[in-house]
Design an enzyme around this catalytic site. Structure first.
Site, short mmCIF file in Angstrom:
data_model
loop_
_atom_site.label_atom_id
_atom_site.label_comp_id
_atom_site.label_asym_id
_atom_site.label_seq_id
_atom_site.Cartn_x
_atom_site.Cartn_y
_atom_site.Cartn_z
N TYR A 157 1.10 -1.13 0.29
CA TYR A 157 0.53 0.02 -0.12
C TYR A 157 1.24 1.82 -0.47
CZ TYR A 157 -3.67 3.50 1.61
OH TYR A 157 -4.71 4.32 2.07
N LYS A 161 1.47 4.42 -2.66
CA LYS A 161 0.72 5.27 -2.32
C LYS A 161 1.91 6.75 -2.91
CE LYS A 161 -3.21 5.05 -1.74
NZ LYS A 161 -4.59 6.34 -2.49
#
Ligand SMILES: NC(=O)c1ccc[n+]([C@@H]2O[C@H](COP(=O)([O-])OP(=O)(O)OC[C@H]3O[C@@H](n4cnc5c(N)ncnc54)[C@H](O)[C@@H]3O)[C@@H](O)[C@H]2O)c1
Length: 262
Positions: A157, A161
């Site tokens: 994740y 990002k």
């Protein structure tokens, strides 16, 4: 120069709930004309209806941000409804908690597809529309504090990002001449359904013992003394969609109550 978004045509993806919904409602409350886009069509349409019931302007559409044809359709729907597109929030995203050594190729691909490829396609198709209209336009991508620091057990994740911030900077360099402003927002710990999933993930992975433990632990050191509500993202969103930010591009704005200083 004004911070007003009145009458601007703005798409928000992932606006069926959570941060996207709050941003969309905030912008609609300030007079913008919204396209509420989500893979959950029922949620998108019900958020749009509730905005219209309050006297605002909104349409609800289904989009899967990783399908280019679906993204094109979403943009066409906004242009058909409002005559043009002024801004897009590429906000849809997913999270997954996995210990670093357990992340599989399938985990990586799923998270990177929605959070990375989904943002790339949203940017590309919006930029094409902006250029067709003669240039100008605003893109605001939702990154995260996890796009500024790597968080285990959210490594893939975090990587996705960081990728969103990379895409934001690269496109800002590429399309400044067309007066297209491209920025990102980096929320902190926001009380949404996503965080319920993250919290459950910590517990399922054996990293915490009870419900809400991860949420409370990560929120404990926030300088402004509380975790974020989705509405905390509205002010910066309104600024970045408006002409008040005409001289701002390639930036990523951390809105986390004081957690990460980068
Ligand atoms: N909640 C947090 O603490 C937090 C912190 C930093 C960043 N973020 C980011 O903010 C954004 C919104 O997060 P949230 O907390 O509101 O999450 P959420 O899970 O509550 O909402 C995300 C929305 O995106 C939609 N969505 C998921 N996949 C999609 C797809 N392929 N196409 C279209 N829509 C899709 C979902 O249906 C959902 O309505 C995400 O990009 C997330 O990574 C969240």
């Amino acid at each position: 120069m004004t911070n007003s978004v009145k009458d601007l045509s703005i798409i928000v993806t992932g606006a069926g709930r959570g941060i996207g919904e709050a941003i969309a409602r905030g912008l609609a409350g300030a007079g913008a004309k919204l396209t509420i886009a989500d893979i959950d069509e029922g949620n998108a349409k019900s958020v749009a209806k509730s905005i219209c019931d309050k006297g605002g302007h909104a349409i609800g559409v289904r989009v899967d941000v990783i399908e280019r044809a679906s993204v094109k359709k979403m943009i066409a729907a906004a242009v058909e409804a409002y005559g043009r597109l002024d801004a897009i929030f590429n906000n849809a995203g997913i999270a997954q908690v996995r210990k670093f050594l357990d992340i599989t190729e399938a985990d990586w691909k799923r998270v990177m597809d929605v959070n990375g490829l989904g943002v790339l396609i949203g940017m590309q198709e919006a930029i094409k529309q902006f250029i067709t209209q003669g240039g100008g336009g605003k893109i605001i991508n939702t990154a995260s504090i996890a796009g500024k620091q790597g968080y285990e057990p959210l490594a893939h994740y975090s990587a996705s990002k960081f990728g969103v911030i990379g895409l934001t900077q690269a496109a800002a360099r590429a399309f400044g001449a067309q007066k297209i402003n491209i920025n990102a927002i980096c929320p902190g710990v926001v009380a949404t359904d996503m965080w319920k999933l993250i919290d459950k993930g910590f517990k399922d992975e054996g990293l915490t013992k009870r419900e809400n433990e991860a949420f409370e632990t990560l929120s404990a050191g926030i300088l402004l003394g509380r975790p974020s509500a989705s509405d905390d993202l509205v002010g910066v969103s309104e600024f970045l969609a408006s002409s008040g930010s005409d001289y701002v591009t390639g930036q990523s704005f951390v809105v986390d109550g004081g957690m990460v200083f980068i």
